[in-house]
Design a protein around this motif. Structure first.
Motif, PDB file in Angstrom:
ATOM      1  N   ARG A   1      -2.709   1.924 -23.301  1.00  0.00           N
ATOM      2  CA  ARG A   1      -1.766   0.709 -23.158  1.00  0.00           C
ATOM      3  C   ARG A   1      -0.580   1.218 -22.226  1.00  0.00           C
ATOM      4  NH1 ARG A   1      -0.468  -2.575 -28.428  1.00  0.00           N
ATOM      5  NH2 ARG A   1       0.467  -3.835 -26.721  1.00  0.00           N
ATOM      6  N   HIS A   2      -0.221   2.122 -21.809  1.00  0.00           N
ATOM      7  CA  HIS A   2       0.897   2.589 -21.428  1.00  0.00           C
ATOM      8  C   HIS A   2       0.870   3.284 -20.358  1.00  0.00           C
ATOM      9  CE1 HIS A   2       3.285   0.501 -24.524  1.00  0.00           C
ATOM     10  NE2 HIS A   2       2.584   1.376 -25.351  1.00  0.00           N
ATOM     11  N   ILE A   3       0.040   4.531 -20.356  1.00  0.00           N
ATOM     12  CA  ILE A   3       0.263   5.599 -19.310  1.00  0.00           C
ATOM     13  C   ILE A   3      -0.739   5.284 -18.233  1.00  0.00           C
ATOM     14  CG2 ILE A   3      -0.591   7.878 -18.731  1.00  0.00           C
ATOM     15  CD1 ILE A   3       0.552   8.755 -21.429  1.00  0.00           C
ATOM     16  N   LEU A   4      -2.108   5.210 -18.943  1.00  0.00           N
ATOM     17  CA  LEU A   4      -3.150   4.678 -17.534  1.00  0.00           C
ATOM     18  C   LEU A   4      -2.770   3.562 -16.816  1.00  0.00           C
ATOM     19  CD1 LEU A   4      -6.403   5.540 -19.362  1.00  0.00           C
ATOM     20  CD2 LEU A   4      -5.223   7.050 -17.495  1.00  0.00           C
ATOM     21  N   PRO A   5      -2.481   2.343 -17.293  1.00  0.00           N
ATOM     22  CA  PRO A   5      -1.882   1.107 -16.584  1.00  0.00           C
ATOM     23  C   PRO A   5      -0.825   1.534 -15.361  1.00  0.00           C
ATOM     24  CG  PRO A   5      -2.145   0.418 -18.821  1.00  0.00           C
ATOM     25  CD  PRO A   5      -2.169   1.961 -19.088  1.00  0.00           C
ATOM     26  N   ASN A   6      -0.038   2.509 -15.731  1.00  0.00           N
ATOM     27  CA  ASN A   6       0.798   2.918 -14.789  1.00  0.00           C
ATOM     28  C   ASN A   6       0.450   3.765 -13.583  1.00  0.00           C
ATOM     29  OD1 ASN A   6       3.877   1.568 -15.502  1.00  0.00           O
ATOM     30  ND2 ASN A   6       2.932   2.258 -17.477  1.00  0.00           N
ATOM     31  N   CYS A   7      -0.948   4.305 -13.997  1.00  0.00           N
ATOM     32  CA  CYS A   7      -1.333   5.047 -13.029  1.00  0.00           C
ATOM     33  C   CYS A   7      -2.659   4.258 -11.868  1.00  0.00           C
ATOM     34  CB  CYS A   7      -2.341   6.022 -13.732  1.00  0.00           C
ATOM     35  SG  CYS A   7      -1.154   7.204 -14.615  1.00  0.00           S
ATOM     36  N   PHE A   8      -2.758   3.032 -12.223  1.00  0.00           N
ATOM     37  CA  PHE A   8      -3.545   2.226 -11.617  1.00  0.00           C
ATOM     38  C   PHE A   8      -3.291   2.146 -10.067  1.00  0.00           C
ATOM     39  CE2 PHE A   8      -4.778  -1.946  -9.707  1.00  0.00           C
ATOM     40  CZ  PHE A   8      -6.102  -2.048  -9.808  1.00  0.00           C
ATOM     41  N   ASP A   9      -1.991   2.306  -9.625  1.00  0.00           N
ATOM     42  CA  ASP A   9      -1.701   2.266  -8.241  1.00  0.00           C
ATOM     43  C   ASP A   9      -2.441   3.438  -7.642  1.00  0.00           C
ATOM     44  OD1 ASP A   9      -0.139   0.041  -9.110  1.00  0.00           O
ATOM     45  OD2 ASP A   9       1.784   0.807  -8.248  1.00  0.00           O
ATOM     46  N   VAL A  10      -2.235   4.554  -7.962  1.00  0.00           N
ATOM     47  CA  VAL A  10      -2.617   5.752  -7.159  1.00  0.00           C
ATOM     48  C   VAL A  10      -4.308   5.739  -7.151  1.00  0.00           C
ATOM     49  CG1 VAL A  10      -0.776   7.007  -7.502  1.00  0.00           C
ATOM     50  CG2 VAL A  10      -2.538   7.113  -9.288  1.00  0.00           C
ATOM     51  N   VAL A  11      -4.799   5.243  -8.426  1.00  0.00           N
ATOM     52  CA  VAL A  11      -6.320   5.175  -8.574  1.00  0.00           C
ATOM     53  C   VAL A  11      -6.925   4.160  -7.472  1.00  0.00           C
ATOM     54  CG1 VAL A  11      -8.188   4.557 -10.057  1.00  0.00           C
ATOM     55  CG2 VAL A  11      -6.437   5.958 -10.701  1.00  0.00           C
ATOM     56  N   LEU A  12      -6.163   3.274  -7.118  1.00  0.00           N
ATOM     57  CA  LEU A  12      -6.468   2.053  -6.389  1.00  0.00           C
ATOM     58  C   LEU A  12      -6.625   2.426  -4.831  1.00  0.00           C
ATOM     59  CD1 LEU A  12      -7.356  -0.964  -5.618  1.00  0.00           C
ATOM     60  CD2 LEU A  12      -5.095  -1.418  -5.549  1.00  0.00           C
ATOM     61  N   VAL A  13      -5.589   3.278  -4.568  1.00  0.00           N
ATOM     62  CA  VAL A  13      -5.575   3.898  -3.295  1.00  0.00           C
ATOM     63  C   VAL A  13      -6.740   4.847  -3.075  1.00  0.00           C
ATOM     64  CG1 VAL A  13      -4.046   5.302  -1.400  1.00  0.00           C
ATOM     65  CG2 VAL A  13      -2.863   3.704  -2.832  1.00  0.00           C
ATOM     66  N   GLN A  14      -6.769   5.825  -3.979  1.00  0.00           N
ATOM     67  CA  GLN A  14      -7.922   6.750  -3.781  1.00  0.00           C
ATOM     68  C   GLN A  14      -9.305   6.276  -3.872  1.00  0.00           C
ATOM     69  OE1 GLN A  14      -7.859  10.274  -3.386  1.00  0.00           O
ATOM     70  NE2 GLN A  14      -5.895   9.755  -3.088  1.00  0.00           N
ATOM     71  N   THR A  15      -9.420   5.027  -4.497  1.00  0.00           N
ATOM     72  CA  THR A  15     -10.700   4.378  -4.389  1.00  0.00           C
ATOM     73  C   THR A  15     -11.166   3.825  -3.093  1.00  0.00           C
ATOM     74  OG1 THR A  15     -10.519   3.260  -6.635  1.00  0.00           O
ATOM     75  CG2 THR A  15     -11.908   2.103  -5.071  1.00  0.00           C
ATOM     76  N   SER A  16     -10.049   3.283  -2.211  1.00  0.00           N
ATOM     77  CA  SER A  16     -10.231   2.816  -0.928  1.00  0.00           C
ATOM     78  C   SER A  16     -10.434   4.229   0.109  1.00  0.00           C
ATOM     79  CB  SER A  16      -8.826   2.296  -0.222  1.00  0.00           C
ATOM     80  OG  SER A  16      -9.042   1.686   1.014  1.00  0.00           O
ATOM     81  N   LEU A  17      -9.769   5.306   0.060  1.00  0.00           N
ATOM     82  CA  LEU A  17     -10.253   6.635   0.715  1.00  0.00           C
ATOM     83  C   LEU A  17     -11.718   6.922   0.127  1.00  0.00           C
ATOM     84  CD1 LEU A  17      -6.831   8.612   0.234  1.00  0.00           C
ATOM     85  CD2 LEU A  17      -7.692   7.245   2.326  1.00  0.00           C
ATOM     86  N   ALA A  18     -11.972   6.691  -1.121  1.00  0.00           N
ATOM     87  CA  ALA A  18     -13.483   7.278  -1.370  1.00  0.00           C
ATOM     88  C   ALA A  18     -14.404   6.217  -0.781  1.00  0.00           C
ATOM     89  CB  ALA A  18     -13.624   6.984  -3.108  1.00  0.00           C
TER      90      ALA A  18
END
Length: 292
Positions: free
Chosen positions: A204-221
């Motif tokens: 509910r708290h930590i992972l939602p705030n990590c979504f930005d960096v995961v989105l960027v890495q998804t585009s690079l992937a």
């Protein structure tokens, strides 16, 4: 503490930090780099899905009695050495790249995400996981692809596995850093004091705030997936003939660069556009989301 403590509202000063301003999808698309890259990618996707049924020839059908026809109204990109329509084969190659992205990138996100969370749990899990990432990253993607092709056989399966394995370490490392950064925030400490369970705190708290960096890495992937598929198919280890792929088309065109230079233009432009757009999209998203 009782279960009720998990839903206690955190004090305003200790709550998860709010963004400076809301950034919706429309706001992101208004950014020139993001909107332009997304537009080109959407155009290629729609062309690959909508145009093929409208063409009179399939990618493996003989469309002309003569080989290596120049571009014309009936064959906008010309024909290949067997008389097959190059436009139909180019669109089929784009669909193969999209298939690799759809199949491999979620696998990379899953594997990298789980390893990243495992690594962030503590020192005893962090060191071996990071050494595993080092070992994987020590091998160039194409060398790794050759190894998987030798083990699994040349084909789409080897390409998908290569992309997933090559992209997972970077996703895991970035997620590990983001989770550790968020775990040191005041709102996480306050949640722990109020008795919020660890799994609820992460979800509910930590992972939602990590979504930005995961989105960027998804585009690079996605850019990595296009590059690896093109490279392995160019070497003859990806999609096998007579099926079409962007790397396979580029490889076949090398023999006819002097007599039929138009042969290489289509796959070269599309591969460059896909890799460039995904990379620009990742860079623009990183800048935009970091400025929120």
């Amino acid at each position: 503490m009782s279960e009720l403590t998990e839903d206690v509202h955190l004090p305003a000063a200790a709550a998860a930090p709010e963004r400076k301003r809301a950034t919706g999808l429309g706001d992101l698309l208004r950014t020139p780099a993001i909107g332009g890259s997304a537009g080109v990618l959407a155009l290629l996707l729609l062309a690959a899905l909508i145009v093929p049924p409208l063409l009179p020839y399939g990618p493996n059908e003989l469309a002309s009695a003569t080989a290596l026809d120049p571009p014309s109204w009936s064959h906008p990109l010309g024909t290949d050495e067997l008389g097959r329509d190059l436009l139909a084969r180019l669109l089929a190659g784009i669909r193969v790249s999209l298939l690799v992205i759809v199949a491999a990138v979620p696998l990379a996100l899953l594997a990298g995400g789980l390893l990243g969370l495992f690594s962030s749990a503590g020192r005893w899990t962090d060191t071996p996981t990071q050494r595993l990432f080092d070992v994987v990253l020590a091998f160039p993607a194409l060398i790794m692809g050759i190894a998987f092709a030798a083990l699994l056989g040349a084909g789409l399966t080897a390409v998908i596995v290569t992309v997933a394995v090559a992209a997972a370490p970077m996703i895991g490392r970035v997620l590990r850093g983001a989770v550790r950064s968020q775990s040191a925030r005041d709102y996480v400490l306050a949640a722990k004091v109020t008795g919020v369970r660890p799994w609820r705190l992460y979800v509910r708290h930590i992972l939602p705030n990590c979504f930005d960096v995961v989105l960027v890495q998804t585009s690079l992937a996605c850019a990595t997936a296009v590059f690896i598929e093109g490279g392995l198919s160019f070497l003859g280890l990806g999609v096998r003939p007579p099926d079409s792929s962007l790397g396979g088309l580029l490889s076949s065109s090398l023999t006819f660069l002097t007599s039929s230079p138009f042969y290489a233009i289509g796959p070269l432009v599309v591969i460059s556009a896909l890799v460039l757009c995904f990379t620009l999209l990742a860079d623009a998203l990183n800048r935009k989301l970091a400025a929120r």
